[in-house]
Design a protein around this motif. Sequence first.
Motif: not given
Length: 632
Positions: A263, A277-278, A281-282, A286-289, A308, A311
């Motif tokens: 995500y 996952h969303s 992330a919230e 600003d993170t990519v998982i 983690e 972004g």
Amino acid sequence: MPEDHDNRGTRSAQQQKEENVSFLEPALWRTLNDAQSDQEFCLSWLELQSHMIIGTTSGLVGFGSVEAGTFAPVAFYPRGLQERKHFAGVVEQVFKERKGIVLRNDGEGDALVPEQLRLLVGYPIWVDGELDGVVALELLPRPSAELQAVMRQLQWGSAWLQKWLMQKQAEPQQQIQSRLETALELTICTLDEKSYQAAAMVAVTELAMRLECDRVSVGFLQRHQAKVSALSHSAQFGKQMNLVQSIAAAMDEAMDQGQVVIYPPSGTGPTAIVRAHSELAEQLGDTVICTVPFVNSEGDVYGALTFERSGSTPFDAELLELCETAADVLGPILEEKRLNDRHIFWKLAASGKSLLSKFIGPEHMLYKLVFVLLLALVIFFSFATGDYRVTAKAALEGQVQRAVVAPFRGYLFSADVRAGDVVREGQLLASLDDRDLRLERNKWASQRAQHQLEYRRKMAEGDTAAANISQEQAVQAKVQLTMLDEQISRARILAPFDGIVVTGDLSQALGSPVEIGDTLFEVAPLDRYRLKLQVDEREIDQVRLEQTGALILNALPELPLPFTVSKITPVSLAEEGQNFFVVEATLDEFSERLRPRMEGFGKITIGEQKLIWIWTHKMIDWVRLWVWTWWP
């Protein structure tokens, strides 16, 4: 004068070439060294070659194979070249002849050139013995000597292309090697820790540092839900934290789908549900998982790793493969440590549950079938009965065994039989040398005749006393003759009865001395046998006189012989670490195929017992004895 003019022209061209090479634009070399793509590298290489080879009007570099249909041009010189068809012939010719070629517009060979006078030069690119590409140049006409220099230049210059291709081919292997090195280092770090919790902490922290992740989490499936076990750079964390619950939900989401979940979605992989996952992330911003599940060899999911990153540094294909490799390596190690760190009670409970699930669960039909079959067999054998028989080693012996001995001191003259021969009563077995005895007999016979003659002469003279002496001497000689005759007759050793020679082989000892009483042969009858059985001391109390049984000999497995127990000896024998009692029995049936010292197994019928007792009573007795030995 024309020759001087040509020399000046050649020197002028050579001088111009050297000046071009000396003052090449540094940008071309930088572009060649810093190239990232095939087109950028090959175009820079072509431009450099055009400066080195005077009179180059156009050129191309292509990689692949014409025969395999994979050949494709990579770069053209000059940039934006429109007319390219004239290179087709020279490329095909290079692949056909597999060497450097020149196509001329002079009618020789299969020349395929434009209308203007041009030369097409082609040179192969070899990598590890394989033809992986072609360089083709279009040149202005020139003498043969200069064409040879062009070929040498292409040969030297193609080394750049060879090196480039080898580097491109080695990149996947280098990436794999790098992943394996990372996985090995992670494995070593994890295995160095004795406890599961320490190993999990070291594993996720090392992953976070090596992959440049903000955080790495590991969790395992417990009671059908993911439980986070360790967070990188966090020795302790509250189990009720919203962040930990969100990470566990993301792990559940990936484990339920049994695939890697990223995500925001990259759009290139398989479609996946990313709701958990969303939400994670919230919380993080600003993170990519990326979550990679642990999958065992049977396809069952038992845990996951969650990565983690910020972004601005998303997960590319190479990094994603490294994450999957780490999960494949660390998953089994951490799971093994987790299971081993459990309390012994939970280990036993888990083993019992696993075994029970195979018998009453929805799968494992083979286990259920085997369990039902075993249960039915146990029930059947608990009620069914059969003959309980004691098994023992058995040996057949003659009921009578006669020793044939040497009757007097002498030398062995002949040996007509040896062990295993069947003999009849009175048959010659062996003989002793009787020549000395016969000479002695002749001596005494002569003396007897002399004494008899002396007796008659003294009687004629009227000397009664001397006659009586001669008569007694004659009688003494007769007694000696009788004794010698008996010894001579006994020198022929005869069989005492019909039977078989059990021991004795004197065929290799002819002429050797024997002493009186030395055993020469042992003879046993063929119609009278007795059986000796070695019964284990643990079962001797079951054996009684007059019990019956059956004998199977190793030499006659198809012939069972009934017998009856006739004697139980009170003396035990030790053999092979066990004690046995000798039980004697007589055969109830006779066979002409029997021979003394045959061995086999005999079974003494004790009585009727339940089948399960017959098969388990030895083990039960051993357990009772062992418990009694250790019981205080």
